[in-house]
Design a protein around this motif. Structure first.
Motif, PDB file in Angstrom:
ATOM      1  N   VAL A 111       0.861  -1.311   0.066  1.00  0.00           N
ATOM      2  CA  VAL A 111      -0.552   0.253  -0.336  1.00  0.00           C
ATOM      3  C   VAL A 111       0.957   1.068  -0.396  1.00  0.00           C
ATOM      4  O   VAL A 111       1.647   1.211   0.584  1.00  0.00           O
ATOM      5  N   PRO A 112       1.132   1.913  -1.108  1.00  0.00           N
ATOM      6  CA  PRO A 112       1.474   3.821  -0.508  1.00  0.00           C
ATOM      7  C   PRO A 112       1.473   4.382  -0.158  1.00  0.00           C
ATOM      8  O   PRO A 112       0.087   4.386   0.155  1.00  0.00           O
ATOM      9  N   SER A 113       2.694   4.816   0.486  1.00  0.00           N
ATOM     10  CA  SER A 113       1.122   5.681   1.352  1.00  0.00           C
ATOM     11  C   SER A 113       1.200   6.750   0.506  1.00  0.00           C
ATOM     12  O   SER A 113       1.986   7.798  -0.406  1.00  0.00           O
ATOM     13  N   ASP A 114       0.569   8.383   1.727  1.00  0.00           N
ATOM     14  CA  ASP A 114       0.285   9.299   0.666  1.00  0.00           C
ATOM     15  C   ASP A 114       2.074  10.246   0.655  1.00  0.00           C
ATOM     16  O   ASP A 114       2.212   9.631   1.556  1.00  0.00           O
ATOM     17  N   ARG A 115       1.728  10.927  -0.161  1.00  0.00           N
ATOM     18  CA  ARG A 115       2.976  11.676  -0.109  1.00  0.00           C
ATOM     19  C   ARG A 115       4.042  12.726   0.765  1.00  0.00           C
ATOM     20  O   ARG A 115       4.665  12.310   1.058  1.00  0.00           O
ATOM     21  N   GLY A 116       2.950  13.263   0.795  1.00  0.00           N
ATOM     22  CA  GLY A 116       2.609  14.473   3.003  1.00  0.00           C
ATOM     23  C   GLY A 116       4.247  13.437   3.242  1.00  0.00           C
ATOM     24  O   GLY A 116       4.523  13.746   4.506  1.00  0.00           O
ATOM     25  N   ARG A 117       3.369  12.211   3.948  1.00  0.00           N
ATOM     26  CA  ARG A 117       4.187  11.623   4.921  1.00  0.00           C
ATOM     27  C   ARG A 117       4.996  10.986   4.119  1.00  0.00           C
ATOM     28  O   ARG A 117       5.989  10.177   5.430  1.00  0.00           O
ATOM     29  N   ARG A 118       5.353  10.855   3.347  1.00  0.00           N
ATOM     30  CA  ARG A 118       6.305   9.539   3.021  1.00  0.00           C
ATOM     31  C   ARG A 118       7.607  11.040   2.729  1.00  0.00           C
ATOM     32  O   ARG A 118       8.515  10.516   3.365  1.00  0.00           O
ATOM     33  N   LEU A 119       6.957  12.309   2.182  1.00  0.00           N
ATOM     34  CA  LEU A 119       8.177  12.943   2.706  1.00  0.00           C
ATOM     35  C   LEU A 119       8.195  13.641   4.081  1.00  0.00           C
ATOM     36  O   LEU A 119       9.462  13.342   4.797  1.00  0.00           O
ATOM     37  N   VAL A 120       7.077  13.479   4.656  1.00  0.00           N
ATOM     38  CA  VAL A 120       7.834  13.418   6.222  1.00  0.00           C
ATOM     39  C   VAL A 120       8.951  12.903   6.930  1.00  0.00           C
ATOM     40  O   VAL A 120       9.318  12.473   7.760  1.00  0.00           O
ATOM     41  N   ARG A 121       8.159  10.947   7.007  1.00  0.00           N
ATOM     42  CA  ARG A 121       8.931  10.034   7.490  1.00  0.00           C
ATOM     43  C   ARG A 121      10.037   9.775   6.827  1.00  0.00           C
ATOM     44  O   ARG A 121      10.919   9.426   7.998  1.00  0.00           O
ATOM     45  N   GLY A 122       9.588   9.515   5.197  1.00  0.00           N
ATOM     46  CA  GLY A 122      10.868   9.453   4.982  1.00  0.00           C
ATOM     47  C   GLY A 122      11.078   7.889   4.977  1.00  0.00           C
ATOM     48  O   GLY A 122      12.287   7.684   3.940  1.00  0.00           O
ATOM     49  N   HIS A 123       9.909   7.557   4.631  1.00  0.00           N
ATOM     50  CA  HIS A 123       9.986   6.274   4.384  1.00  0.00           C
ATOM     51  C   HIS A 123       8.638   5.657   4.395  1.00  0.00           C
ATOM     52  O   HIS A 123       7.106   6.525   4.682  1.00  0.00           O
ATOM     53  N   ASN A 124       8.284   4.537   3.689  1.00  0.00           N
ATOM     54  CA  ASN A 124       6.794   3.948   3.593  1.00  0.00           C
ATOM     55  C   ASN A 124       6.988   2.955   4.598  1.00  0.00           C
ATOM     56  O   ASN A 124       7.773   1.373   4.160  1.00  0.00           O
ATOM     57  N   PRO A 125       5.938   2.509   5.892  1.00  0.00           N
ATOM     58  CA  PRO A 125       5.874   1.384   6.405  1.00  0.00           C
ATOM     59  C   PRO A 125       5.613   0.029   5.417  1.00  0.00           C
ATOM     60  O   PRO A 125       6.440  -1.134   5.953  1.00  0.00           O
ATOM     61  N   ALA A 126       4.548   0.421   4.802  1.00  0.00           N
ATOM     62  CA  ALA A 126       3.730  -1.271   4.196  1.00  0.00           C
ATOM     63  C   ALA A 126       5.672  -1.337   3.488  1.00  0.00           C
ATOM     64  O   ALA A 126       5.021  -2.603   2.809  1.00  0.00           O
ATOM     65  N   GLU A 127       6.070  -0.725   2.802  1.00  0.00           N
ATOM     66  CA  GLU A 127       7.462  -0.739   1.975  1.00  0.00           C
ATOM     67  C   GLU A 127       8.150  -2.084   1.995  1.00  0.00           C
ATOM     68  O   GLU A 127       8.374  -2.818   1.668  1.00  0.00           O
ATOM     69  N   ARG A 128       8.881  -1.020   3.419  1.00  0.00           N
ATOM     70  CA  ARG A 128       9.187  -1.630   4.252  1.00  0.00           C
ATOM     71  C   ARG A 128       9.527  -3.071   4.274  1.00  0.00           C
ATOM     72  O   ARG A 128       9.904  -4.016   4.273  1.00  0.00           O
ATOM     73  N   LEU A 129       7.952  -3.333   4.427  1.00  0.00           N
ATOM     74  CA  LEU A 129       7.730  -4.178   5.610  1.00  0.00           C
ATOM     75  C   LEU A 129       7.179  -5.245   3.867  1.00  0.00           C
ATOM     76  O   LEU A 129       8.136  -6.699   4.419  1.00  0.00           O
TER      77      LEU A 129
END
Ligand SMILES: [Zn+2]
Ligand SMILES: [Zn+2]
Length: 218
Positions: A111-129
């Motif tokens: 599941v892709p994270s929304d852009r804003g959150r990805r920018l804030v976090r610098g990573h997508n947790p679902a992608e990492r998993l």
């Protein structure tokens, strides 16, 4: 890299030594059968459809998760997502791989994270998993999904219910059998929207695997 340099504290109980101590790891509420064959909700006996998913059109064939989303799992996921603690993603993947057999699919998606959150976090947790699980299960992990619009909040059930159909689209042709990985399965709305997009792009069967699953009370 940064988390290697920080003092290690358990994300759940705060004790020193590791990001998830042995006791808290042990205490995470593993999801055991019986459960709903479709959505994976724990049930009194095995059922094809349960109170939670009966009457809903679901684009995914099955949804499964490793642990219940209780307070401890919530803390773990929060530290993993908001503080970007990579090692917790590895722990989460190990817990999933311990609990669930590898899905019979051609590829994993996430599941892709929304852009804003990805920018804030610098990573997508679902992608990492998904990447961690792809390594364990020896399956390709493909960026098959993207969001059609940004700025949507995820995480609470109320917010998730606003995740409408059409929130995602496929980035290309989807393999016939795909498994979508997400960190938390809440109401199933996100999983359903993701599965729906993959079905439209040619997938015949979509499975969903999450680290944790919200449990309905009562
Ligand atoms: Zn602990
Ligand atoms: Zn169900």
């Amino acid at each position: 890299m940064l988390d290697l340099l920080l003092p290690q504290r358990c994300a759940v109980c705060g004790c020193g030594g590791s990001q998830l101590c042995a006791g808290c790891r042990e205490d995470l509420p593993r999801l055991e059968p019986p459960h709903c064959a479709r959505c994976g909700a724990p049930t009194e006996w095995p059922v094809e459809r349960c109170r939670e998913c009966a009457g809903r059109r679901l684009a995914f064939a099955t949804a499964r998760a490793a642990v219940g989303y209780d307070e401890a799992a919530r803390r773990l996921v929060h530290a993993w997502k908001e503080r970007g603690l990579r090692r917790l993603a590895t722990e989460a993947a190990q817990l999933v791989a311990e609990r669930l057999p590898p899905p019979a699919v051609e590829a994993l998606a996430f599941v892709p994270s929304d852009r804003g959150r990805r920018l804030v976090r610098g990573h997508n947790p679902a992608e990492r998993l998904a990447l961690e699980l792809a390594a364990v299960w020896e399956l390709p992990c493909l960026p098959l999904l993207e969001r059609t619009r940004g700025g949507r909040q995820r995480g609470s059930s109320a917010a998730e219910r606003r995740t409408v159909r059409g929130a995602f689209r496929a980035t290309g042709v989807a393999p016939r059998r795909v498994c979508v990985i997400d960190d938390v399965y809440t109401t199933g709305a996100t999983a359903n929207a993701a599965a729906s997009a993959l079905r439209k792009a040619g997938a015949r069967r979509v499975e969903v695997i999450a680290f944790a699953r919200a449990l309905r009370r009562g």
